[in-house]
Motif scaffolding. Structure first.
Motif, mmCIF file in Angstrom:
data_model
loop_
_atom_site.group_PDB
_atom_site.id
_atom_site.type_symbol
_atom_site.label_atom_id
_atom_site.label_comp_id
_atom_site.label_asym_id
_atom_site.label_seq_id
_atom_site.Cartn_x
_atom_site.Cartn_y
_atom_site.Cartn_z
ATOM 1 N N ILE A 221 -1.727 21.215 71.449
ATOM 2 C CA ILE A 221 -2.688 20.171 71.114
ATOM 3 C C ILE A 221 -4.104 20.654 71.415
ATOM 4 C CG2 ILE A 221 -3.445 17.839 71.702
ATOM 5 C CD1 ILE A 221 -0.439 17.190 72.054
ATOM 6 N N TYR B 229 6.013 3.277 73.712
ATOM 7 C CA TYR B 229 6.025 4.694 74.065
ATOM 8 C C TYR B 229 6.351 4.869 75.545
ATOM 9 C CZ TYR B 229 3.968 9.369 74.693
ATOM 10 O OH TYR B 229 3.748 10.673 74.992
ATOM 11 N N ILE C 187 5.580 6.818 67.048
ATOM 12 C CA ILE C 187 4.226 6.578 67.537
ATOM 13 C C ILE C 187 3.374 7.851 67.691
ATOM 14 C CG2 ILE C 187 2.900 5.728 69.536
ATOM 15 C CD1 ILE C 187 4.945 3.400 69.655
ATOM 16 N N PRO C 188 3.842 8.887 68.393
ATOM 17 C CA PRO C 188 2.946 10.030 68.613
ATOM 18 C C PRO C 188 2.372 10.630 67.333
ATOM 19 C CG PRO C 188 4.859 10.195 70.021
ATOM 20 C CD PRO C 188 5.117 9.055 69.100
ATOM 21 N N ILE D 32 -5.873 8.555 77.068
ATOM 22 C CA ILE D 32 -4.750 7.785 76.521
ATOM 23 C C ILE D 32 -4.283 8.372 75.191
ATOM 24 C CG2 ILE D 32 -4.098 5.536 75.549
ATOM 25 C CD1 ILE D 32 -4.193 5.397 78.508
ATOM 26 N N TYR D 33 -5.261 8.745 74.357
ATOM 27 C CA TYR D 33 -4.920 9.361 73.072
ATOM 28 C C TYR D 33 -4.098 10.626 73.294
ATOM 29 C CZ TYR D 33 -5.519 12.275 68.942
ATOM 30 O OH TYR D 33 -5.289 13.108 67.880
ATOM 31 N N PHE D 34 -4.576 11.450 74.199
ATOM 32 C CA PHE D 34 -3.897 12.704 74.515
ATOM 33 C C PHE D 34 -2.481 12.434 75.017
ATOM 34 C CE2 PHE D 34 -3.404 16.786 76.687
ATOM 35 C CZ PHE D 34 -3.956 17.628 75.737
ATOM 36 N N PHE D 35 -2.369 11.440 75.869
ATOM 37 C CA PHE D 35 -1.088 11.033 76.451
ATOM 38 C C PHE D 35 -0.108 10.618 75.353
ATOM 39 C CE2 PHE D 35 1.184 7.193 78.157
ATOM 40 C CZ PHE D 35 2.040 7.853 79.020
ATOM 41 N N LEU D 36 -0.586 9.834 74.382
ATOM 42 C CA LEU D 36 0.292 9.385 73.296
ATOM 43 C C LEU D 36 0.709 10.547 72.403
ATOM 44 C CD1 LEU D 36 -1.425 6.043 72.145
ATOM 45 C CD2 LEU D 36 0.839 6.266 73.159
ATOM 46 N N VAL D 37 -0.247 11.415 72.083
ATOM 47 C CA VAL D 37 0.025 12.490 71.140
ATOM 48 C C VAL D 37 0.933 13.568 71.744
ATOM 49 C CG1 VAL D 37 -1.081 14.313 69.789
ATOM 50 C CG2 VAL D 37 -2.022 12.032 69.767
ATOM 51 N N MET D 38 0.904 13.671 73.070
ATOM 52 C CA MET D 38 1.808 14.618 73.741
ATOM 53 C C MET D 38 3.273 14.361 73.360
ATOM 54 S SD MET D 38 0.671 17.027 75.487
ATOM 55 C CE MET D 38 1.947 17.525 76.636
ATOM 56 N N GLY D 39 3.552 13.126 72.974
ATOM 57 C CA GLY D 39 4.922 12.767 72.608
ATOM 58 C C GLY D 39 5.471 13.598 71.466
ATOM 59 N N PHE E 219 -9.180 -2.987 74.334
ATOM 60 C CA PHE E 219 -8.129 -2.042 74.690
ATOM 61 C C PHE E 219 -6.729 -2.585 74.429
ATOM 62 C CE2 PHE E 219 -5.337 0.294 77.592
ATOM 63 C CZ PHE E 219 -5.590 1.568 77.128
ATOM 64 N N GLY F 32 3.582 21.989 74.330
ATOM 65 C CA GLY F 32 2.867 20.950 73.591
ATOM 66 C C GLY F 32 1.426 20.834 74.038
ATOM 67 N N TYR F 33 1.206 20.926 75.339
ATOM 68 C CA TYR F 33 -0.135 20.812 75.888
ATOM 69 C C TYR F 33 -1.056 21.866 75.272
ATOM 70 C CZ TYR F 33 -3.890 20.926 79.346
ATOM 71 O OH TYR F 33 -5.114 20.912 79.950
ATOM 72 N N PHE G 195 9.887 6.514 75.952
ATOM 73 C CA PHE G 195 9.649 7.949 76.036
ATOM 74 C C PHE G 195 9.388 8.386 77.479
ATOM 75 C CE2 PHE G 195 9.116 8.515 71.524
ATOM 76 C CZ PHE G 195 9.329 9.872 71.350
ATOM 77 N N ALA H 188 1.582 0.081 71.280
ATOM 78 C CA ALA H 188 2.004 1.479 71.221
ATOM 79 C C ALA H 188 2.311 2.002 72.616
ATOM 80 C CB ALA H 188 0.907 2.327 70.566
ATOM 81 N N LEU H 189 1.439 1.666 73.571
ATOM 82 C CA LEU H 189 1.638 2.163 74.934
ATOM 83 C C LEU H 189 2.926 1.612 75.546
ATOM 84 C CD1 LEU H 189 -1.914 2.158 76.505
ATOM 85 C CD2 LEU H 189 -0.373 4.105 76.244
#
Lengths: 290, 273
Positions: A281, A18, B147-148, B105-112, A8, A277-278, A22, A14-15
């Motif tokens: 996606i 971000y 990043i996103p 986590i993927y979803f969280f990043l892509v929300m950006g 992980f 956005g939610y 952000f 990135a985390l």
């Protein structure tokens, strides 16, 4: 096994970036939105919903800025989509040769910095010496040679026009890809049945293109709500403040040191955009499955 | 019904008209960049009587364009290298190991992609981290903004790479990091090139972040330099045009050379496959 092979910590860079640049500011924003944080004093006081009350009920014009942002967004979505769809059809079903060259040229504005585009159009739209008005006068259309950026009625439409000029090529390119993905069999079957061009468009092209049109609409929407450069350079929110949008208003408040208010406005935008956005996606992932 | 050639002619006419509307403003800048101040006062499409190539030298000197160009290259390349490396690493583990947590986590990043930046509180964060008004700070900020979308695109690409590759390497006793950098990273070349071009062009055009977070003129990128130059020389459109030409020329060259990747990236991001 999997955790060993795919540790992980790979995601930590990135985390971290971000999260710090952000997410953290956005979360802090929600806290500061309820304060009187400003540049004049170091004390920050909790003031409840006062900032939001100022935005929604005061005569300071915030509702106007929200309205401008919505008008800008809706107008650019509609204009870009309609024009881009027309051009995309022209380049896929219309012209047989040179389509790639046309596409290359029409997409060009999309790669130019918005700032530069705005500077160039500030010159083109100049009422006295700009190319638009001198051309109009040259062909005798003096009546149409207007004060594009300084007239209260015209300023926002002019900004919208310039934005459409810059953004159409981008949407067109995506729509061309969408059109090319529609199986040819459908068109051949329609031709055998003797369907008219309009019937083909409304019964085949448009329904098949819907997923792509959804995506372009969302892209335009996310861009429109955050519009800044073009307004800042072309009109700087003026004349008066009739073209001010959310992002330019935030910048104004920020420059004047009204941090709490600017943050409240920013948080409001955040809620709207993250909600949009939610669903976007989710929508894109649903298409993934099909 | 009109004969086919007539219809084709009509279509080409519309397409050419659209290209003229697109091209004229760009052409206008190139023409006026070569004019004298007096000639450019009306910003017309008339050709310059005597091309003023010296305009470019004047602009480079007065607009401090060499520094700005260097800064833009530094920011674009630096941020893109950092942004894409961390994105690729994250996208790789999130795509390969799909636990509930990783999906979240993927979803969280892509929300950006949809998230607007809160510039006001970001100032606070920049102050705390002592990154405000520094070149390192703006590079990290730009990297974070990439990043996103980068994770989104690379994640989808990694799905197309067979897992057998990883398994073979792991059985050979390859460490996860070595596996990633020697096996996976090279295979990501197509998506990384596309993203790289898009991200570099994006940073080259970025105006708002440096406007908020860089107030030293020596650290300004091209966009801020040209905006400031415009403020000083508003009345001299020949020089402003020359500055615009120098700003967009690298972009146009990159666009013409890399259009295949730019377009495919744009399309992949929107249409996916």
């Amino acid at each position: 096994m999997k955790n060993q092979a795919y540790p992980f910590y790979f995601a930590s860079g990135a985390l971290l970036l971000y999260g710090v640049f952000f997410v953290l500011p956005s979360l802090l924003g929600f806290a500061y939105a309820f304060t009187d944080w400003n540049s004049y004093t170091t004390d920050v006081h909790w003031i409840g919903f006062d900032n939001f009350i100022t935005i929604f009920t005061s005569t300071k014009g915030y509702l106007r800025y929200l309205q401008n942002t919505v008008v800008f967004t809706v107008a650019t979505i509609v204009l870009k989509t309609v024009i881009a769809l027309g051009l995309a059809l022209l380049l896929t079903h219309g012209v047989r040769r040179l389509a790639n060259l046309y596409r290359l040229l029409m997409y060009l504005p999309a790669v130019l910095p918005m700032l530069v585009v705005s500077l160039v159009f500030a010159s083109i739209l100049d009422p006295a010496t700009g190319l638009l008005n001198t051309s109009l006068r040259a062909v005798g259309l003096d009546l149409l040679a207007l004060r594009w950026l300084t007239d209260i009625q015209l300023a926002l439409p002019s900004v919208i026009g310039v934005d459409v000029w810059r953004g159409v090529g981008y949407i067109m390119v995506i729509l061309i890809a969408g059109l090319q993905a529609i199986p040819k069999d459908y068109y051949e079957a329609a031709e055998i049945d003797g369907a008219s061009g309009w019937t083909v468009f409304t019964h085949i092209t448009l329904p098949m293109l819907m997923p792509v049109l959804t995506v372009t609409t969302v892209l335009n929407l996310l861009y429109g709500l955050k519009v800044f450069d073009i307004v800042y350079v072309l009109t700087n929110g003026g004349p008066g403040r009739v073209t001010e949008t959310v992002y330019t208003a935030i910048f104004q408040d920020f420059s004047k040191g009204r941090y709490g208010l600017a943050t409240a406005l920013s948080s409001l935008l955040f809620v709207v955009m993250v909600t949009l956005g939610y669903y976007t996606i989710r929508l894109m992932h649903r298409e993934d499955v099909s | 019904m009109a004969p086919k050639s007539l219809r084709q002619g009509f279509y080409h006419l519309i397409a050419i008209a659209a290209c003229v509307v697109t091209g004229v403003p760009i052409l206008l800048v190139f023409i006026n960049a070569l004019k004298t101040r007096a000639e450019a006062s009306s910003m017309s499409l008339d050709l310059p009587v005597d091309p003023q190539w010296a305009n470019f030298l004047v602009v480079i000197e007065r607009g401090k364009l060499l520094t700005a160009f260097g800064n833009s290259v530094l920011y674009a390349v630096g941020a893109t290298l950092i942004g894409m490396t961390v994105s690729a690493l994250a996208a790789y583990v999130l795509s390969r190991n799909r636990t509930r947590f990783n999906n979240a986590i993927y979803f969280f990043l892509v929300m950006g992609i949809a998230m607007p930046t809160n510039f006001v509180t970001l100032t606070r964060v920049m102050q705390w981290t002592q990154l405000i008004n520094t070149q390192a700070g703006i590079i990290l900020l730009f990297a974070a903004t990439q990043i996103p979308f980068s994770v989104f695109l690379i994640y989808a690409f990694i799905e197309t790479l067979p897992r057998e590759l990883d398994e073979a390497a792991l059985i050979d006793g390859c460490s996860p990091l070595r596996l990633f950098f020697t096996v996976i990273y090279p295979l990501l070349t197509p998506v990384l090139v596309t993203l790289g071009v898009l991200n570099i062009l994006g940073i080259w055009s970025e105006f708002l972040l440096p406007l908020y977070y860089l107030n030293r003129s020596t650290a300004w990128p091209m966009t801020l330099a040209i905006y400031n130059f415009f403020g000083q020389y508003q009345s001299d459109w020949s020089l402003v045009s020359a500055d615009v030409v120098l700003t967009i020329l690298p972009i146009i060259v990159i666009y013409l050379l890399a259009q295949r990747w730019i377009l495919s990236g744009m399309i992949a991001g929107a249409v996916k496959g």
